[in-house]
Design an enzyme around this catalytic site. Structure first.
Site, PDB file in Angstrom:
ATOM      1  CE1 TYR A 248      -4.102   1.924   0.610  1.00  0.00           C
ATOM      2  CE2 TYR A 248      -2.756   3.148   2.169  1.00  0.00           C
ATOM      3  CZ  TYR A 248      -3.910   3.017   1.425  1.00  0.00           C
ATOM      4  OH  TYR A 248      -4.870   4.006   1.492  1.00  0.00           O
TER       5      TYR A 248
HETATM    6  N1  NAP Z   1     -10.008   5.416   4.770  1.00  0.00           N
HETATM    7  C1  NAP Z   1      -8.838   6.018   4.894  1.00  0.00           C
HETATM    8  O1  NAP Z   1      -8.402   6.369   5.990  1.00  0.00           O
HETATM    9  C2  NAP Z   1      -8.014   6.311   3.677  1.00  0.00           C
HETATM   10  C3  NAP Z   1      -6.862   7.069   3.852  1.00  0.00           C
HETATM   11  C4  NAP Z   1      -6.075   7.367   2.757  1.00  0.00           C
HETATM   12  C5  NAP Z   1      -6.433   6.897   1.511  1.00  0.00           C
HETATM   13  N2  NAP Z   1      -7.553   6.160   1.355  1.00  0.00           N
HETATM   14  C6  NAP Z   1      -7.877   5.709   0.000  1.00  0.00           C
HETATM   15  O2  NAP Z   1      -9.160   6.148  -0.336  1.00  0.00           O
HETATM   16  C7  NAP Z   1      -9.683   5.299  -1.358  1.00  0.00           C
HETATM   17  C8  NAP Z   1     -11.078   4.866  -0.953  1.00  0.00           C
HETATM   18  O3  NAP Z   1     -10.967   4.102   0.232  1.00  0.00           O
HETATM   19  P1  NAP Z   1     -12.099   4.061   1.346  1.00  0.00           P
HETATM   20  O4  NAP Z   1     -11.478   4.436   2.612  1.00  0.00           O
HETATM   21  O5  NAP Z   1     -13.333   4.736   0.893  1.00  0.00           O
HETATM   22  O6  NAP Z   1     -12.289   2.477   1.417  1.00  0.00           O
HETATM   23  P2  NAP Z   1     -13.516   1.516   1.176  1.00  0.00           P
HETATM   24  O7  NAP Z   1     -14.707   1.997   1.931  1.00  0.00           O
HETATM   25  O8  NAP Z   1     -12.942   0.172   1.466  1.00  0.00           O
HETATM   26  O9  NAP Z   1     -13.854   1.650  -0.388  1.00  0.00           O
HETATM   27  C9  NAP Z   1     -12.993   1.163  -1.357  1.00  0.00           C
HETATM   28  C10 NAP Z   1     -13.654   1.261  -2.717  1.00  0.00           C
HETATM   29  O10 NAP Z   1     -12.709   0.773  -3.688  1.00  0.00           O
HETATM   30  C11 NAP Z   1     -13.317  -0.265  -4.427  1.00  0.00           C
HETATM   31  N3  NAP Z   1     -12.392  -1.343  -4.745  1.00  0.00           N
HETATM   32  C12 NAP Z   1     -11.590  -2.048  -3.893  1.00  0.00           C
HETATM   33  N4  NAP Z   1     -10.968  -3.035  -4.560  1.00  0.00           N
HETATM   34  C13 NAP Z   1     -11.398  -2.961  -5.844  1.00  0.00           C
HETATM   35  C14 NAP Z   1     -11.134  -3.721  -7.006  1.00  0.00           C
HETATM   36  N5  NAP Z   1     -10.335  -4.786  -6.992  1.00  0.00           N
HETATM   37  N6  NAP Z   1     -11.754  -3.358  -8.160  1.00  0.00           N
HETATM   38  C15 NAP Z   1     -12.598  -2.290  -8.194  1.00  0.00           C
HETATM   39  N7  NAP Z   1     -12.896  -1.546  -7.130  1.00  0.00           N
HETATM   40  C16 NAP Z   1     -12.305  -1.878  -5.961  1.00  0.00           C
HETATM   41  C17 NAP Z   1     -14.392  -0.849  -3.534  1.00  0.00           C
HETATM   42  O11 NAP Z   1     -15.333  -1.501  -4.371  1.00  0.00           O
HETATM   43  P3  NAP Z   1     -16.585  -2.339  -3.762  1.00  0.00           P
HETATM   44  O12 NAP Z   1     -17.377  -1.374  -2.938  1.00  0.00           O
HETATM   45  O13 NAP Z   1     -17.331  -2.787  -4.973  1.00  0.00           O
HETATM   46  O14 NAP Z   1     -15.990  -3.446  -2.956  1.00  0.00           O
HETATM   47  C18 NAP Z   1     -14.893   0.391  -2.811  1.00  0.00           C
HETATM   48  O15 NAP Z   1     -15.913   1.017  -3.550  1.00  0.00           O
HETATM   49  C19 NAP Z   1      -8.684   4.157  -1.506  1.00  0.00           C
HETATM   50  O16 NAP Z   1      -7.828   4.395  -2.587  1.00  0.00           O
HETATM   51  C20 NAP Z   1      -7.908   4.225  -0.201  1.00  0.00           C
HETATM   52  O17 NAP Z   1      -6.618   3.685  -0.334  1.00  0.00           O
HETATM   53  C21 NAP Z   1      -8.357   5.853   2.406  1.00  0.00           C
END
Ligand code: NAP
Length: 251
Positions: free
Chosen positions: A156
């Site tokens: 990551y």
């Molecule tokens: N939460 C944090 O603290 C945080 C911090 C920094 C960066 N981020 C980044 O923010 C972004 C969104 O994350 P989030 O926190 O909202 O997490 P999340 O709630 O787990 O959502 C992740 C999203 O990405 C999609 N996804 C995951 N694997 C996939 C795949 N193989 N193919 C297509 N889609 C896929 C999921 O699809 P499904 O819904 O269909 O499973 C979901 O819609 C990510 O890039 C994450 O690294 C998050």
């Protein structure tokens, strides 16, 4: 003239089914954009994000694409080729936690493919049309781990550091041709992505104590930055990653 108005724009938001992607798609629609939402399990016929976007009076089409499968990503992007996408939000992402010494290589590969390579594939294919149109906004969801190493998440950290590199590389080539490329670095946001951290009382407490704002972020906290970077208000902003982290990186 409202410089944040996105009326008439078409945005692709990856990972739009839940979490940050849902909040970003919702906010872009509220600002006037039509949305193409995509995620691994999104049901094209029926989704909460589709309902929400239509409630806001905007067009929505949903797509199910596994970003671990490069052919699926390419097919999805090429199928959109007939449509002029103005805004691309590279947000879909996954995370795998295991110490570096034992980290399975297939996890490392999977995270790189989903979080980094698929974003490059989409940016390249949709970017070509943006360059032809001399207009585009590309926004990556980067991370604090674009700047820091994290613990137990080497794939990551590599992928998100790579996203920072891509933001800069694409911006250098495309900024003079009407296409801005930026990122957002969310801090610790309460979504499924961070559930394991919040389930670990020691890690959860240590993280919270270090956040100057005194709370975890919400997905909605990220949405305003995405609207800004997608809008004409940010027309001279490119090649940068904006932390939205409650002050974490300043500490
Ligand atoms: N939460 C944090 O603290 C945080 C911090 C920094 C960066 N981020 C980044 O923010 C972004 C969104 O994350 P989030 O926190 O909202 O997490 P999340 O709630 O787990 O959502 C992740 C999203 O990405 C999609 N996804 C995951 N694997 C996939 C795949 N193989 N193919 C297509 N889609 C896929 C999921 O699809 P499904 O819904 O269909 O499973 C979901 O819609 C990510 O890039 C994450 O690294 C998050």
């Amino acid at each position: 003239m409202n410089p944040f108005d996105l009326t008439g724009r078409l945005a692709v938001v990856t990972g739009a089914k839940r979490g940050i992607g849902f909040a970003v798609a919702e906010a872009l629609a509220a600002a006037g954009a039509d949305i193409i939402g995509v995620s691994a399990t999104l049901d094209p016929a029926s989704s909460a994000i589709g309902d929400r976007v239509r409630e806001l009076g905007r067009d929505f089409s949903g797509h199910r694409v596994d970003f671990a499968d490069r052919d699926q990503v390419t097919d999805f992007a090429e199928a959109l080729d007939g449509r002029q996408v103005d805004i691309l939000v590279n947000n879909a992402g996954t995370i795998r936690r295991a110490p570096a010494a034992e980290h399975p290589l297939d996890w490392f590969d999977e995270v790189l493919e989903v979080d980094l390579t698929s974003a490059f594939v989409l940016s390249q294919i949709l970017g070509r049309r943006m360059l032809q149109a001399e207009y585009g906004r590309i926004v990556f969801t980067a991370s604090l781990l674009s700047f820091q190493g994290g613990i137990n998440v080497p794939g990551y950290a590599a992928a998100k550091s790579g996203a920072l590199g891509l933001v800069r590389a694409l911006s250098n080539e495309w900024a003079g041709r009407g296409v801005t490329v930026n990122g957002i670095a969310p801090g610790y946001i309460a979504t499924d992505n961070t559930q394991a951290l919040r389930d670990d009382p020691d890690r959860a407490r240590a993280i919270l104590e270090r956040i100057p704002a005194g709370r975890w972020g919400t997905a909605e906290d990220i949405a305003g930055a995405a609207v800004y970077l997608a809008s004409d208000a940010a027309r001279y902003v490119t090649g940068t990653v904006l932390p939205v982290d409650g002050g974490w990186l300043a500490r």
